[in-house]
Design a protein around this motif. Structure first.
Motif, PDB file in Angstrom:
ATOM      1  N   GLY A 102       0.785  -1.228   0.000  1.00 12.66           N
ATOM      2  CA  GLY A 102       0.000   0.000   0.000  1.00 12.66           C
ATOM      3  C   GLY A 102       0.814   1.272   0.000  1.00 12.66           C
ATOM      4  O   GLY A 102       0.254   2.366   0.044  1.00 12.66           O
ATOM      5  N   GLY A 103       2.144   1.177  -0.033  1.00 15.68           N
ATOM      6  CA  GLY A 103       2.924   2.409  -0.104  1.00 15.68           C
ATOM      7  C   GLY A 103       4.287   2.328   0.533  1.00 15.68           C
ATOM      8  O   GLY A 103       5.017   1.356   0.375  1.00 15.68           O
ATOM      9  N   THR A 104       4.589   3.372   1.297  1.00 13.88           N
ATOM     10  CA  THR A 104       5.910   3.554   1.886  1.00 13.88           C
ATOM     11  C   THR A 104       5.779   3.911   3.351  1.00 13.88           C
ATOM     12  O   THR A 104       4.982   4.768   3.718  1.00 13.88           O
ATOM     13  CB  THR A 104       6.669   4.690   1.150  1.00 13.88           C
ATOM     14  N   SER A 105       6.593   3.260   4.174  1.00 15.84           N
ATOM     15  CA  SER A 105       6.692   3.618   5.584  1.00 15.84           C
ATOM     16  C   SER A 105       7.863   4.582   5.734  1.00 15.84           C
ATOM     17  O   SER A 105       8.954   4.329   5.208  1.00 15.84           O
ATOM     18  CB  SER A 105       6.931   2.370   6.425  1.00 15.84           C
ATOM     19  N   MET A 106       7.635   5.677   6.435  1.00 15.53           N
ATOM     20  CA  MET A 106       8.701   6.637   6.721  1.00 15.53           C
ATOM     21  C   MET A 106       8.793   6.765   8.239  1.00 15.53           C
ATOM     22  O   MET A 106       7.797   7.059   8.902  1.00 15.53           O
ATOM     23  CB  MET A 106       8.386   7.986   6.080  1.00 15.53           C
ATOM     24  N   HIS A 107       9.981   6.522   8.779  1.00 17.58           N
ATOM     25  CA  HIS A 107      10.210   6.488  10.225  1.00 17.58           C
ATOM     26  C   HIS A 107      11.293   7.507  10.580  1.00 17.58           C
ATOM     27  O   HIS A 107      12.374   7.483   9.983  1.00 17.58           O
ATOM     28  CB  HIS A 107      10.659   5.078  10.626  1.00 17.58           C
ATOM     29  N   TRP A 108      10.992   8.392  11.521  1.00 18.05           N
ATOM     30  CA  TRP A 108      11.955   9.401  11.971  1.00 18.05           C
ATOM     31  C   TRP A 108      12.341   9.132  13.412  1.00 18.05           C
ATOM     32  O   TRP A 108      11.479   8.963  14.276  1.00 18.05           O
ATOM     33  CB  TRP A 108      11.345  10.799  11.917  1.00 18.05           C
ATOM     34  N   THR A 109      13.639   9.131  13.678  1.00 22.46           N
ATOM     35  CA  THR A 109      14.168   9.023  15.032  1.00 22.46           C
ATOM     36  C   THR A 109      15.023  10.248  15.304  1.00 22.46           C
ATOM     37  O   THR A 109      15.830  10.638  14.449  1.00 22.46           O
ATOM     38  CB  THR A 109      15.037   7.752  15.189  1.00 22.46           C
TER      39      THR A 109
END
Length: 157
Positions: A102-109
């Motif tokens: 279903g798309g793209t996961s974007m994770h910010w730390t």
């Protein structure tokens, strides 16, 4: 105790589009609502040094700082750090992208510590960053999904 935040969002768009738009630093004032301007100071391979300037805050203060950002497209990661730390003792940022159904996961730390004389402590900044990251990620998601729809519409026409 140092601050640490982790926020993620799913964007219903291809990873390449998400990567390209979120790593187009010069376009960040059109992608993020908080940035008034970006000035690229240097580029060396995958490393970009740039100045970010925010819109004035509620007190009329304009915050600006220099950061370094290193992209690793093959591993779908970005590492950044503030060079001019301002109220932070340090600020290190890690972005990670993943292709998902279903798309793209974007994770910010973000890992950071505030200076003793900063206007907010580590706990307060953690709350501010978490609140603002959610706002910015939702805005970015909406803008990228709109761009994806536009591109798909143009491709069909």
């Amino acid at each position: 105790m140092p601050g640490h935040t982790e926020n993620d969002i799913t964007i219903a768009a291809p990873l390449d589009l998400v990567w390209d738009l979120t790593n187009d630093i010069e376009n960040w004032p059109q992608l993020f609502s908080e940035y008034a301007s970006v000035e690229v100071l240097s580029r060396e391979g995958d490393k970009t040094t740039f100045r970010l300037t925010m819109h004035p805050d509620d007190n009329g203060t304009v915050w600006s700082w220099v950061s370094e950002r290193v992209v690793d497209r093959q591993n779908r990661t970005v590492r950044a750090r503030r060079v001019e730390t301002g109220p932070f003792a340090h600020m290190d940022i890690h972005w990670k992208y993943a292709e998902i159904p279903g798309g793209t996961s974007m994770h910010w730390t973000q890992d950071f510590a505030m200076k003793p004389d900063a206007p907010v402590d580590d706990k307060g900044m953690t709350e501010l960053i978490n609140r603002n990251s959610r706002i910015q990620m939702e805005l970015i998601r909406d803008r990228i999904e709109q761009r994806d729809r536009e591109l798909r519409s143009t491709a069909v026409s």
